[in-house]
Scaffold this active site. Sequence first.
Site, short mmCIF file in Angstrom:
data_model
loop_
_atom_site.label_atom_id
_atom_site.label_comp_id
_atom_site.label_asym_id
_atom_site.label_seq_id
_atom_site.Cartn_x
_atom_site.Cartn_y
_atom_site.Cartn_z
N HIS A 24 48.25 33.98 83.03
CA HIS A 24 48.57 32.47 82.57
C HIS A 24 47.51 31.61 82.13
CE1 HIS A 24 52.85 32.69 85.04
NE2 HIS A 24 52.67 32.92 83.84
N CYS B 221 29.28 53.84 50.17
CA CYS B 221 29.18 52.79 51.35
C CYS B 221 27.84 52.24 51.43
CB CYS B 221 29.90 53.51 52.64
SG CYS B 221 29.20 55.04 52.76
#
Length: 807
Positions: A430, A761
Amino acid sequence: MNYTLPLKLVGINDIPLVGGKNASLGEMLQHLTALGVNIPDGFVITVDAYYEFIHFNELDKKIKDIVNAIDYDEIESLRRGGMQVRQLISNGRFPKNMSEQIIASYETLSQLYNQDYTDVAVRSSATAEDLPDASFAGQQETFLNVRGPAILMDCVRNCFASLFTDRAISYRQIFGYDHFEVALSVCIQKMVRSDLGASGVAFSIDTESGFKDAIVINASYGLGEMIVQGAVSPDEYIVFKPLVKQGFNSIIEKKMGHKDKMMIYGEGGDERIKVIPTENSFRIRFCLKDETIVKLAKWIVIIEEYYTKIKEKWTPMDVEWAIDGLSKELFIVQARPETIHSQKNHNNITEYKIEDEKRHEKLITKGIAVGDKIGSGKATILYSLDKRVSEGHEFVEGSVLVTDMTDPDWEPIMKKASAIITNKGGRTCHAAIIARELGVPAIVGCGNVTDLIKEGTIVTASCAEGDVGFLYEGDIKYEKTDYDLSTLPTVKTDIMLNVASPSLAFQFSHLPNKGVGLAREEFIINNYIQVHPLALLNHKNLNDKELTNEIEKKIIGYENEETYFIEKLSNGIAKIAASFYPNKVIVRFSDFKSNEYYNLLGGKYYEPHEENPMIGWRGASRYYSEAYKPAFGLECTAIKKVRNEIGLTNVVVMIPFCRTVEELHKVTDVMAEYGLKRGENKLELFLMAEIPSNILMAEEFAQHIDGFSIGSNDLTQLTLGLDRDSSLVAHLYDERNPAVKRMLEMLITTAKKAKVKVGICGQGPSDFPDFAQFLVELGIDSISVTPDSVIKTVKAIAEVEAKIGKN
């Protein structure tokens, strides 16, 4: 008046009568039981009972006067007002016909289970729940293992009172709900004996990044309140939604929690429940088997699809579940819509860039990141709200709250904090849910953070570096940039991402991309596995007790050393591949140099000393050598698991530093031995083009592969004959050098002719627009860049494409 209703007679349209939680349970009982989802039976006490109770005890005006007098800037005023209201309600009496109805319904439920008085859970359900902008998580009370009419009626009264917990009053005030428009219903539900099994929480969305295709499951032993309260650090499992629907075992991550305590049934009388230490043998294993994880994930998909259909919009769910230790059956005990990320617009992204390169020298501790922000301030260590208030120490706004664990009662203080740090808890407790709603960064499950910092120390909590949260000493400087992705131009050239860290992959999936051009295994091996693969396989023959002890600690929870490597590597790769599914994710086999492998645990026993590791025993030459082949076999097995068992066939494999065509054949032969064959189950094979021989022999290489990926760093140093780590020749290093550009032109031309894909890349195209123009003009298929430069690259490529008129 009917104050009670069977749970199966209420549905989603009854929220005003039975509250969000009860309406949801009834809806599922009616419609999802037939689809195989188990929901425990029960009955509801309607809001009419709550209103009648308040009216019967003449409490309306008294409550209004007390609540209206609260000063919300003063925590003490809030606590005093809340307590006065709760005492008024707790001292109230039930009208005779109401208590008779409730007890009769309870006895009817008990008879269904052949008992006089069965064990039930008493759960609050407010009418404000289930609204799109607030979860109301943990605002009202739940009582477990309630047995007998007298205790039941006490718990119902306490549920009514819990509409006015401090946290509920403060929460409604923050979110603008009228205290007197919200009413309470109560669910009396048959208990699931998870005190003898396991229980937990699950979300059908990643709670941090908002990645919509993940199911996140937290699990621990015993009754579920321990996870909800944040009292234990639970196990965490992530399942990939699209493939679990297709029948794959698509678990893409498993993390073992501490699970040091569990909540079980008490001894009877007033002791309904108690908390005991978890047996050691249970702590060091996962509390759910893979088949249970998959079954639960499938149920969560069914629940999400059902709610999406009835609400006519995508509705990710927050679910509580339990396994009965007696019957071994799985049950869903609660479900409500998720209210934070489902409302978020992922076109608006905020990037945090930490400027302090040496910040890790100031690291105090780390834990589970909640949210993606950064917060700093003076540490305020708080063990209990009562002690703090009684000693007159008011929590100062902007401080960092440091505590053992928070519960929703702390919400009035949490909203004042710049960050929250706890010893215990997981992503779905919670406190974590409330922190997300309030937009406060939190790091939970840190272990012993309350012992590591002194009161008043300036600290910085960073949740902006993936799913691990880092707590640093001092005020760490950072830059915050907001982007609106909807304003970016579209480009024809495929822009892909270089992704090393699985923990950031979900977050990066929101960026504009056509997949992953480079996923490096080294990052996963270094950070998640941390042991040399050959040392894992053979450590017992090395007579190194210290090494064996270290390895045995790391593999806790796994069947053996081999399984540990395969599971960890496959999970890391799968998390990246799932994040960008169905786009291609090009995974490069490990490319450590011998000096880098040496630094892994046990590496010193297997790695030679090389004068120049950069051009030594690395890449392809390792994979077929008798010395390293068993380790490469583990990599192949992990990739095979990702593609065949998890179902992520978007994974493409890439071989690095392959010097000759003959070497390529040797590597593909070894791959085939371990079950990876090009073309089988659509497996594509790429080659890293980073050695001059790859370019000069590109035509021959192209016959045996599906694509080239240019590694411009190594290609530049080997074309120009320089060591890129040497500062003496660093001024000569330039990937735009004419010799390097000629190499690239030769490769792209050959690849086009051979009809195989070719990409690059590296940072060059985003750093140098002229270099990007050169590549785009040659017709390169894709450009893969790091996530932090993707926006800059898209803009640069768009300009280049407009300039050369690419369509």
